[in-house]
Design an enzyme around this catalytic site. Structure first.
Site, mmCIF file in Angstrom:
data_model
loop_
_atom_site.group_PDB
_atom_site.id
_atom_site.type_symbol
_atom_site.label_atom_id
_atom_site.label_comp_id
_atom_site.label_asym_id
_atom_site.label_seq_id
_atom_site.Cartn_x
_atom_site.Cartn_y
_atom_site.Cartn_z
ATOM 1 N N HIS A 1 33.653 32.756 -66.443
ATOM 2 C CA HIS A 1 33.732 31.322 -66.121
ATOM 3 C C HIS A 1 33.954 30.526 -67.416
ATOM 4 O O HIS A 1 33.055 29.843 -67.907
ATOM 5 C CB HIS A 1 32.404 30.962 -65.451
ATOM 6 C CG HIS A 1 32.291 29.615 -64.846
ATOM 7 N ND1 HIS A 1 32.627 28.454 -65.501
ATOM 8 C CD2 HIS A 1 31.848 29.238 -63.618
ATOM 9 C CE1 HIS A 1 32.387 27.433 -64.703
ATOM 10 N NE2 HIS A 1 31.918 27.879 -63.560
ATOM 11 N N GLU B 1 39.075 30.184 -65.015
ATOM 12 C CA GLU B 1 38.169 31.321 -64.868
ATOM 13 C C GLU B 1 38.907 32.554 -64.337
ATOM 14 O O GLU B 1 39.573 32.480 -63.305
ATOM 15 C CB GLU B 1 37.040 30.936 -63.908
ATOM 16 C CG GLU B 1 36.389 29.613 -64.288
ATOM 17 C CD GLU B 1 35.428 29.093 -63.223
ATOM 18 O OE1 GLU B 1 34.839 29.906 -62.503
ATOM 19 O OE2 GLU B 1 35.291 27.859 -63.106
HETATM 20 C C1 BG6 Z 1 32.913 26.470 -60.655
HETATM 21 C C2 BG6 Z 1 32.803 26.287 -59.167
HETATM 22 O O1 BG6 Z 1 33.435 27.699 -60.950
HETATM 23 O O2 BG6 Z 1 31.602 26.369 -61.232
HETATM 24 C C3 BG6 Z 1 32.236 24.904 -58.904
HETATM 25 O O3 BG6 Z 1 34.071 26.457 -58.555
HETATM 26 C C4 BG6 Z 1 30.890 24.758 -59.599
HETATM 27 O O4 BG6 Z 1 32.119 24.691 -57.508
HETATM 28 C C5 BG6 Z 1 31.054 25.083 -61.079
HETATM 29 O O5 BG6 Z 1 30.425 23.437 -59.437
HETATM 30 C C6 BG6 Z 1 29.759 25.005 -61.884
HETATM 31 O O6 BG6 Z 1 28.769 25.792 -61.310
HETATM 32 P P1 BG6 Z 1 27.314 25.782 -61.914
HETATM 33 O O7 BG6 Z 1 26.486 26.638 -60.985
HETATM 34 O O8 BG6 Z 1 27.396 26.374 -63.276
HETATM 35 O O9 BG6 Z 1 26.869 24.342 -61.934
#
Ligand code: BG6
Length: 291
Positions: free
Chosen positions: A163, A265
């Site tokens: 991510h 990602e």
């Molecule tokens: C992204 C998702 O990859 O990560 C989003 O597609 C999400 O929907 C974002 O809001 C952040 O996620 P987190 O759990 O780290 O707040």
């Protein structure tokens, strides 16, 4: 097993690599030599910094990030595994799974004559064993191998994502190239499936998209540089920027920080989730290069 700071220092010696007590008292590995700088926390095997020499940092980190056991770090490269987003069958399960919350074990650290430093971190999640190899050099090479234990009673599916939060000059001035020929799930429009747009991605509002059947490179075009993400064994790409209101709702994300980041990602999620039989493995890789 949690490795103590002293045991890490005595067990692993590689030129250009040192251990530091990082934010929140969490242990981090710091790489610094003539070709690059980098950092990775054992918490989540989370890369929080990568900067090839002569370049500004490639990865974005939130100033509001938590650095706490049991909490994810905001920015850098969280690993999402064994599910992506919320877990449909359990609303109380942590978003994006356990990999980014686990304390990983460092198993190898090595420096090449070129100056590249490679570290390997490992952890177990349910019946899976994860091995994450990160090579800090002129480029950042990431390789996540997931193996299902021989003793598992049958096949098990999983989702995964590297991510990656990229630092950008201004979200209004960048574009992402490489996804114009594939359709996507639009998570800010009721998870509707949308057709390929034929256009580069530009940002004018909240963006949360899962691009399907996207196996090829993505290039992030910024005003002064381009960043290429090469990947293998990844069939989905998630593109995310929370924009104004969602940023304000997230406690670990500064209200105005959305302007200087974008996530691209490298993933296998949804219809591209992976299923392993006992004893099988799968390796996802991404290579991040500044052009
Ligand atoms: C992204 C998702 O990859 O990560 C989003 O597609 C999400 O929907 C974002 O809001 C952040 O996620 P987190 O759990 O780290 O707040």
């Amino acid at each position: 097993m949690t490795q103590t700071f002293d045991s890490l220092v005595s067990q692993f010696r590689a030129p250009g690599l040192r251990f530091e007590v990082g934010r929140g008292g969490l242990t981090k590995i710091v790489i610094k030599n003539e070709i690059c700088q980098g950092e990775i926390y054992l918490h989540g095997a989370h890369v929080t910094h990568f900067q090839p020499s002569g370049q500004p940092p490639v990865l974005w980190m939130s100033e509001k990030s938590l650095f706490e056991e049991g909490k994810p770090i905001r920015g850098g490269i969280p690993i999402c595994f064994p599910w992506f987003g919320p877990l449909a069958s359990d609303p109380n399960a942590p978003g994006h799974g356990y990999a980014r919350l686990n304390e990983w074990e460092l198993t190898t650290a090595k420096t090449e004559s070129s100056g590249e430093v490679t570290v390997t971190l490992e952890t177990n999640i349910d019946s899976f064993h994860l091995t994450y190899q990160v090579c800090f050099g002129k480029t950042l090479a990431l390789s996540l191998t997931v193996s299902l234990h021989e003793s598992s009673k049958g096949e098990v599916p999983f989702e995964e994502a590297l991510h990656t939060y990229f630092a950008v000059s201004d979200i209004l001035r960048i574009s992402v190239e490489g996804l114009e020929g594939v359709g996507y799930i639009d998570k800010v429009d009721g998870a509707k499936i949308k057709e390929a747009s034929g256009q580069l991605i530009r940002f004018t509002g909240e963006c949360d998209r899962v691009y399907l059947d996207s196996d090829t490179d993505c290039v992030l075009r910024d005003t002064d540089r381009s960043i290429r993400v090469r990947k293998a064994n990844s069939h989905a790409t998630v593109v995310w920027n929370p924009w104004v209101e969602k940023s304000a709702r997230m406690a670990d994300f500064g209200d105005d920080e959305w302007r200087h980041m974008v996530c691209v990602e490298t993933a296998n999620v949804g219809k591209h989730s992976i299923t392993l039989a006992p004893g099988e493995s799968h390796t996802l890789t991404a290579r991040i290069e500044v052009e």
